[in-house]
Design a protein around this motif. Structure first.
Motif, mmCIF file in Angstrom:
data_model
loop_
_atom_site.group_PDB
_atom_site.id
_atom_site.type_symbol
_atom_site.label_atom_id
_atom_site.label_comp_id
_atom_site.label_asym_id
_atom_site.label_seq_id
_atom_site.Cartn_x
_atom_site.Cartn_y
_atom_site.Cartn_z
ATOM 1 N N LYS A 278 38.534 -42.356 28.245
ATOM 2 C CA LYS A 278 37.429 -41.505 27.778
ATOM 3 C C LYS A 278 36.231 -42.321 27.310
ATOM 4 O O LYS A 278 35.078 -41.872 27.417
ATOM 5 N N ALA B 254 27.314 -42.110 30.880
ATOM 6 C CA ALA B 254 28.103 -42.733 31.953
ATOM 7 C C ALA B 254 27.442 -43.973 32.516
ATOM 8 O O ALA B 254 28.035 -44.675 33.344
ATOM 9 N N GLY C 241 33.335 -38.378 28.863
ATOM 10 C CA GLY C 241 34.713 -38.650 28.480
ATOM 11 C C GLY C 241 35.063 -38.018 27.144
ATOM 12 O O GLY C 241 36.199 -37.597 26.918
ATOM 13 N N ARG D 114 34.364 -43.673 30.431
ATOM 14 C CA ARG D 114 33.632 -42.596 31.107
ATOM 15 C C ARG D 114 32.363 -42.218 30.358
ATOM 16 O O ARG D 114 31.467 -41.598 30.939
ATOM 17 N N GLY E 79 30.956 -34.307 32.847
ATOM 18 C CA GLY E 79 31.797 -35.484 33.000
ATOM 19 C C GLY E 79 31.893 -36.414 31.830
ATOM 20 O O GLY E 79 32.458 -37.510 31.955
ATOM 21 N N SER F 221 39.751 -46.069 34.186
ATOM 22 C CA SER F 221 38.878 -45.325 33.277
ATOM 23 C C SER F 221 39.663 -44.721 32.119
ATOM 24 O O SER F 221 40.801 -44.282 32.280
ATOM 25 N N PRO G 75 35.230 -41.539 37.994
ATOM 26 C CA PRO G 75 36.185 -42.369 37.255
ATOM 27 C C PRO G 75 37.130 -43.108 38.190
ATOM 28 O O PRO G 75 37.379 -42.673 39.322
#
Length: 483
Positions: A238, A435, A270, A241, A268, A236, A232
């Motif tokens: 959520k 992502a 978000g 991400r 990872g 960034s 991120p």
């Protein structure tokens, strides 16, 4: 990154290189690298002990036997006692045998007496063209070598393994180390052959100048994975991400939903939108999860879907397949999967079967998948027009684009063979899809991180899927921190 080429490609490259070089130069380069590696192993076994060490060569009729003979001659000139066991006496490489005898080596009178006294055995019985395991007359000698306590070094490949597929059909000689030349072959990267190879050392003989730029197979390493891990930035949030939707779990298997969400959050994502009947179990464990009763099409915006873990007969697969975002389909989601619907998708699809599920998708016995994993994963990718991750001790990831190499991953541990481990993997890979990673990268990076997390969680002892999920951040940090 380790790259491997098929037998046909390697042979064509060798022919082209030999046409450019004086006769015998390529074999001498290979023999020099083999002898140096064997000398290193002897010194580690007993410091300073190349001189006086007892070396036995198992010599077949091909070029690998010639490599062994020339390497034996080099070791003999350094004071080692070298004896050759000729498994095809009338067809042994004549110039190599002459070189060995001229250097003070000998032909063994009794192969079993020779191997019993050996410090190091060089396996030059068969080469990359060997098929179907060791011949019956070679089996007793190979067994004697393996049981002698000597260090066994394979020339190019352990004799008896299939170079192009990684299969072991029949008996093969398990090596402590393998010295290969010019490039890796698929058997160095794919189990079960990979396990037979031991520690593999690649010797440069100039083959890189004539090999194609795109290999048939590749294996990511730490630096490759580190470059692909999403990181991120200050901008960034959520949503940037990646929001991952998960359709998983059932009244019978609520834990599958919990573990898939765990893999996604540790991987990872978000945010995670969970759709299914296990919402209470998910919220109890991960209150940050966005829970929706469904259907997936009405659950809200996502960047990718994971569908299938522990799903049973619950609906949801059709909605996910009909979406316009990347979809990972695992476990129960693979049952009765419509190949035409998958092929018609415009967004990427990642299928993640184990051998039994792959066999059902292909309509063949499980044994056929397990004995020809590389062929099977390619066939699945072509048939479904999807990227396919075939689980196993070596995970294989194949793109439907045949111009891309298949990726092999062996970071795992046998302790990963535990209930729920695959659910964690699905969530982890899904977070990488959300992502923005391609299906090929998400599958191969996810498998790499998951395998390393399994090692960290187990450390030589039993672990659980929850332990694997908890170890994902440590594995991620280990990769991202560099060598």
């Amino acid at each position: 990154m380790r790259t491997a080429y098929s037998v046909e490609t390697v042979r064509a490259a060798e022919r082209e290189l030999m046409d450019r070089l004086p006769d015998g130069v390529l074999m001498q380069r290979a023999a020099a690298g083999l002898a140096a590696a064997c000398a290193d192993l002897l010194r580690r076994r007993a410091p300073g002990r190349v001189y006086g060490a007892r070396v036995v060569l198992l010599v077949g009729s091909g070029d690998n036997g010639g490599d062994a003979l020339y390497a034996g001659a080099r070791l003999a000139r350094r004071g080692a006692g070298v004896a050759a066991v000729l498994l095809a006496p009338g067809r042994a490489h004549a110039p190599g045998l002459t070189a060995l005898l001229a250097a003070g080596g000998r032909v063994a009178d009794d192969p079993f007496d020779a191997t019993a006294a050996a410090d190091l055995v060089i396996d030059g019985i068969t080469g990359i063209g060997g098929r179907g395991g060791l011949r019956p007359d070679a089996v007793p000698v190979a067994r004697a070598a393996r049981g002698s306590g000597a260090v066994v070094v394979a020339v190019d490949l352990p004799s008896g393994v299939e170079a192009g597929s990684g299969e072991v059909v029949g008996e093969a000689l398990r090596a402590d180390a393998t010295v290969t030349f010019g490039t890796y072959k698929p058997a160095h990267l794919i189990d079960p052959a990979r396990e037979y190879a031991g520690a593999v050392r690649l010797v440069d003989i100039g083959l890189g100048a004539v090999l194609p730029s795109v290999p048939e197979l590749e294996a990511l390493q730490h630096a490759d994975v580190a470059r692909l891990l999403p990181v991120p930035t200050g901008e960034s949030d959520k949503y940037r991400r990646g929001v991952l939707g998960i359709v998983a779990g059932s009244a019978r298997y609520p834990g599958a939903a919990v573990l898939a969400v765990a893999g996604a959050l540790r991987g990872g994502a978000g945010a995670v939108r969970y759709v299914g009947p296990a919402g209470d179990a998910v919220i109890a464990r991960f209150p940050e999860t966005l829970v929706h009763t469904g259907p997936p099409a009405k659950a809200g915006r996502v960047q990718a879907w994971v569908v299938g873990p522990g799903l049973g007969d619950e609906p949801g697969v059709r909605d996910a397949v009909a979406s316009d975002v990347p979809v990972l389909i695992d476990a129960d989601g693979l049952r009765g999967l419509d190949a035409a619907a998958v092929r018609a998708r415009t967004a990427p699809t990642l299928l993640t079967p184990h051998a039994g599920e792959a066999a059902a998708l292909l309509g063949i016995p499980r044994e056929e998948v397990e004995s020809a994993r590389l062929t099977s994963v390619r066939e699945l990718a072509a048939r479904y027009g999807a990227t396919v991750l075939l689980k196993g001790s070596t995970t294989l990831v194949a793109s439907p684009d045949t111009s891309e190499p298949v990726r092999a991953n062996a970071t795992g541990t046998p302790w990963l063979a535990t209930a729920g481990s695959g659910d964690v993997l699905s969530g982890l890979m899904g977070s990488l899809l959300a992502a923005g990673l391609t299906a090929l990268d998400a599958g191969s990076v996810g498998a790499y991180v998951h395998g390393l997390a399994g090692r960290l969680a187990a450390r030589g002892a039993p672990t659980s899927a929850e332990g694997v999920a908890a170890s994902v951040p440590a594995a991620w940090r280990d990769i991202a921190s560099g060598p």
